[in-house]
Design a protein around this motif. Sequence first.
Motif, PDB file in Angstrom:
ATOM      1  N   ASP A 131       0.841  -1.209   0.000  1.00  0.00           N
ATOM      2  CA  ASP A 131       0.000   0.000   0.000  1.00  0.00           C
ATOM      3  C   ASP A 131       0.874   1.257   0.000  1.00  0.00           C
ATOM      4  O   ASP A 131       0.600   2.219  -0.718  1.00  0.00           O
ATOM      5  CB  ASP A 131      -0.924  -0.004   1.226  1.00  0.00           C
ATOM      6  N   GLU A 132       1.920   1.219   0.818  1.00  0.00           N
ATOM      7  CA  GLU A 132       2.850   2.366   0.873  1.00  0.00           C
ATOM      8  C   GLU A 132       3.492   2.583  -0.502  1.00  0.00           C
ATOM      9  O   GLU A 132       3.635   3.715  -0.977  1.00  0.00           O
ATOM     10  CB  GLU A 132       3.951   2.130   1.922  1.00  0.00           C
ATOM     11  N   ALA A 133       3.885   1.474  -1.146  1.00  0.00           N
ATOM     12  CA  ALA A 133       4.559   1.576  -2.446  1.00  0.00           C
ATOM     13  C   ALA A 133       3.612   2.135  -3.506  1.00  0.00           C
ATOM     14  O   ALA A 133       4.020   2.940  -4.359  1.00  0.00           O
ATOM     15  CB  ALA A 133       5.088   0.199  -2.862  1.00  0.00           C
ATOM     16  N   VAL A 134       2.336   1.725  -3.447  1.00  0.00           N
ATOM     17  CA  VAL A 134       1.361   2.221  -4.430  1.00  0.00           C
ATOM     18  C   VAL A 134       1.176   3.729  -4.248  1.00  0.00           C
ATOM     19  O   VAL A 134       1.126   4.491  -5.228  1.00  0.00           O
ATOM     20  CB  VAL A 134       0.011   1.471  -4.284  1.00  0.00           C
ATOM     21  N   VAL A 135       1.098   4.178  -2.995  1.00  0.00           N
ATOM     22  CA  VAL A 135       0.936   5.612  -2.721  1.00  0.00           C
ATOM     23  C   VAL A 135       2.167   6.377  -3.215  1.00  0.00           C
ATOM     24  O   VAL A 135       2.050   7.435  -3.859  1.00  0.00           O
ATOM     25  CB  VAL A 135       0.679   5.856  -1.210  1.00  0.00           C
ATOM     26  N   ASP A 136       3.356   5.825  -2.947  1.00  0.00           N
ATOM     27  CA  ASP A 136       4.596   6.455  -3.432  1.00  0.00           C
ATOM     28  C   ASP A 136       4.556   6.615  -4.953  1.00  0.00           C
ATOM     29  O   ASP A 136       4.865   7.684  -5.491  1.00  0.00           O
ATOM     30  CB  ASP A 136       5.825   5.584  -3.080  1.00  0.00           C
ATOM     31  N   ARG A 137       4.162   5.544  -5.629  1.00  0.00           N
ATOM     32  CA  ARG A 137       4.143   5.571  -7.099  1.00  0.00           C
ATOM     33  C   ARG A 137       3.129   6.584  -7.621  1.00  0.00           C
ATOM     34  O   ARG A 137       3.370   7.268  -8.608  1.00  0.00           O
ATOM     35  CB  ARG A 137       3.807   4.179  -7.660  1.00  0.00           C
ATOM     36  N   ALA A 138       1.990   6.666  -6.949  1.00  0.00           N
ATOM     37  CA  ALA A 138       0.948   7.613  -7.388  1.00  0.00           C
ATOM     38  C   ALA A 138       1.448   9.048  -7.241  1.00  0.00           C
ATOM     39  O   ALA A 138       1.200   9.896  -8.108  1.00  0.00           O
ATOM     40  CB  ALA A 138      -0.323   7.386  -6.581  1.00  0.00           C
ATOM     41  N   LEU A 139       2.148   9.317  -6.136  1.00  0.00           N
ATOM     42  CA  LEU A 139       2.687  10.669  -5.921  1.00  0.00           C
ATOM     43  C   LEU A 139       3.728  11.014  -6.992  1.00  0.00           C
ATOM     44  O   LEU A 139       3.734  12.128  -7.533  1.00  0.00           O
ATOM     45  CB  LEU A 139       3.312  10.763  -4.526  1.00  0.00           C
ATOM     46  N   VAL A 140       4.571  10.041  -7.315  1.00  0.00           N
ATOM     47  CA  VAL A 140       5.588  10.265  -8.349  1.00  0.00           C
ATOM     48  C   VAL A 140       4.903  10.501  -9.697  1.00  0.00           C
ATOM     49  O   VAL A 140       5.273  11.402 -10.458  1.00  0.00           O
ATOM     50  CB  VAL A 140       6.568   9.064  -8.426  1.00  0.00           C
ATOM     51  N   ALA A 141       3.867   9.708  -9.977  1.00  0.00           N
ATOM     52  CA  ALA A 141       3.207   9.773 -11.294  1.00  0.00           C
ATOM     53  C   ALA A 141       2.643  11.161 -11.581  1.00  0.00           C
ATOM     54  O   ALA A 141       2.657  11.610 -12.729  1.00  0.00           O
ATOM     55  CB  ALA A 141       2.093   8.735 -11.370  1.00  0.00           C
ATOM     56  N   VAL A 142       2.152  11.852 -10.545  1.00  0.00           N
ATOM     57  CA  VAL A 142       1.580  13.192 -10.780  1.00  0.00           C
ATOM     58  C   VAL A 142       2.591  14.302 -10.453  1.00  0.00           C
ATOM     59  O   VAL A 142       2.228  15.481 -10.396  1.00  0.00           O
ATOM     60  CB  VAL A 142       0.269  13.414  -9.983  1.00  0.00           C
ATOM     61  N   GLY A 143       3.847  13.902 -10.215  1.00  0.00           N
ATOM     62  CA  GLY A 143       4.904  14.881  -9.958  1.00  0.00           C
ATOM     63  C   GLY A 143       4.783  15.564  -8.617  1.00  0.00           C
ATOM     64  O   GLY A 143       5.139  16.745  -8.469  1.00  0.00           O
TER      65      GLY A 143
ATOM     66  N   ASP B 170       7.698  15.301  -3.992  1.00  0.00           N
ATOM     67  CA  ASP B 170       8.381  16.247  -3.102  1.00  0.00           C
ATOM     68  C   ASP B 170       7.406  17.114  -2.300  1.00  0.00           C
ATOM     69  O   ASP B 170       7.813  17.915  -1.472  1.00  0.00           O
ATOM     70  CB  ASP B 170       9.361  17.130  -3.893  1.00  0.00           C
ATOM     71  N   MET B 171       6.116  16.957  -2.533  1.00  0.00           N
ATOM     72  CA  MET B 171       5.107  17.731  -1.790  1.00  0.00           C
ATOM     73  C   MET B 171       4.311  16.844  -0.839  1.00  0.00           C
ATOM     74  O   MET B 171       3.321  17.301  -0.257  1.00  0.00           O
ATOM     75  CB  MET B 171       4.124  18.402  -2.751  1.00  0.00           C
ATOM     76  N   ALA B 172       4.732  15.589  -0.693  1.00  0.00           N
ATOM     77  CA  ALA B 172       3.931  14.617   0.065  1.00  0.00           C
ATOM     78  C   ALA B 172       3.629  15.088   1.487  1.00  0.00           C
ATOM     79  O   ALA B 172       2.566  14.818   2.031  1.00  0.00           O
ATOM     80  CB  ALA B 172       4.639  13.265   0.087  1.00  0.00           C
ATOM     81  N   GLY B 173       4.575  15.814   2.082  1.00  0.00           N
ATOM     82  CA  GLY B 173       4.397  16.230   3.476  1.00  0.00           C
ATOM     83  C   GLY B 173       3.655  17.551   3.637  1.00  0.00           C
ATOM     84  O   GLY B 173       3.344  17.968   4.762  1.00  0.00           O
ATOM     85  N   ARG B 174       3.371  18.218   2.530  1.00  0.00           N
ATOM     86  CA  ARG B 174       2.692  19.522   2.590  1.00  0.00           C
ATOM     87  C   ARG B 174       1.264  19.373   3.076  1.00  0.00           C
ATOM     88  O   ARG B 174       0.604  18.370   2.807  1.00  0.00           O
ATOM     89  CB  ARG B 174       2.680  20.159   1.187  1.00  0.00           C
ATOM     90  N   SER B 175       0.753  20.389   3.770  1.00  0.00           N
ATOM     91  CA  SER B 175      -0.639  20.310   4.201  1.00  0.00           C
ATOM     92  C   SER B 175      -1.539  20.668   3.022  1.00  0.00           C
ATOM     93  O   SER B 175      -1.177  21.483   2.156  1.00  0.00           O
ATOM     94  CB  SER B 175      -0.891  21.243   5.384  1.00  0.00           C
ATOM     95  N   TRP B 176      -2.696  20.007   3.005  1.00  0.00           N
ATOM     96  CA  TRP B 176      -3.634  20.165   1.889  1.00  0.00           C
ATOM     97  C   TRP B 176      -3.975  21.625   1.642  1.00  0.00           C
ATOM     98  O   TRP B 176      -4.010  22.094   0.510  1.00  0.00           O
ATOM     99  CB  TRP B 176      -4.891  19.356   2.205  1.00  0.00           C
TER     100      TRP B 176
END
Length: 260
Positions: A115-127, A130-136
């Motif tokens: 699950d963690e890997a899928v989320v990582d890949r999705a974040l990379v896919a939309v570029g 590097d913003m994963a930790g930013r607040s919405w």
Amino acid sequence: MTLTAANLVRRANGRPLVDGVSLTAEPGECLAIVGPNGSGKTTLISMFAGLRLPHAGRVTLNGTPLHRLDRRSVARQIALVEQHAETGERLSVREVVDLGRIPHLGPLSPRGARDEAVVDRALVAVGMADMAGRSWHSLSGGERQRAHIARALAQEPQILILDEPTNHLDIEHQLAILALVTALDATIIVALHDLNHAAMFADRVAVMERGRLVAIGRPADVLTAERISAVFKVQATIEPTETGRGFIRFTAPSRPATWG
Ligand SMILES: Nc1ncnc2c1ncn2[C@@H]1O[C@H](COP(=O)(O)OP(=O)(O)OP(=O)(O)O)[C@@H](O)[C@H]1O
């Protein structure tokens, strides 16, 4: 996975918003839905995703009516990226994308490394890795839209439905997101305003006008100058392209709207 709409009707205040639409999204195809403002695209899409029930007709997934399937099993197969989706303000980008995994988790399948890997890949896919930790709440409109698309990717759907997914994006990200989703091994149903994007990326284009489906077929067959004039009330010429899909060149209106 085949999604079929049969004679769908949805009304508000006695007025049909979607009026007898029948179509099938074939497995693996990209079906673009185009039409003027208010022609019923969002209403149609929301019924495809099981978000709203039709007042008549039905949507079936591989032959089973959508309303007979529980929400969880629908969410494992169909992901929806809404036009004006909002998300709780206190979440980080990664937490928003992580929501896409929920339909796949359960007592017998707790969250794991995959699950963690899928989320990582999705974040990379939309570029957005590097913003994963930013607040919405700190994100721009386009960044929010990309995070919502990442959430839908993390859902690993077999059918991905997107309502104007590019309306907040700069041109680089518009093209990147459309190329990304159309390369997925999934059925894509996407409402688009940019007819050239529909021509470039869709296998088939469905044209809505006042709640009705008025044409469906290959982009070159459907997006003709005659139909664009009849449905969108603008003049255009279709220039041939190497792909055979055609490029739509619009003509500025001879009598522009005036104010004052
Ligand atoms: N709850 C409602 N009550 C009354 N009318 C509604 C309601 N929801 C939508 N409509 C109307 O239904 C029509 C279809 O709306 P819809 O959002 O499906 O169109 P659309 O093709 O997605 O439009 P746009 O391109 O502007 O996003 C519009 O005229 C809209 O004003």
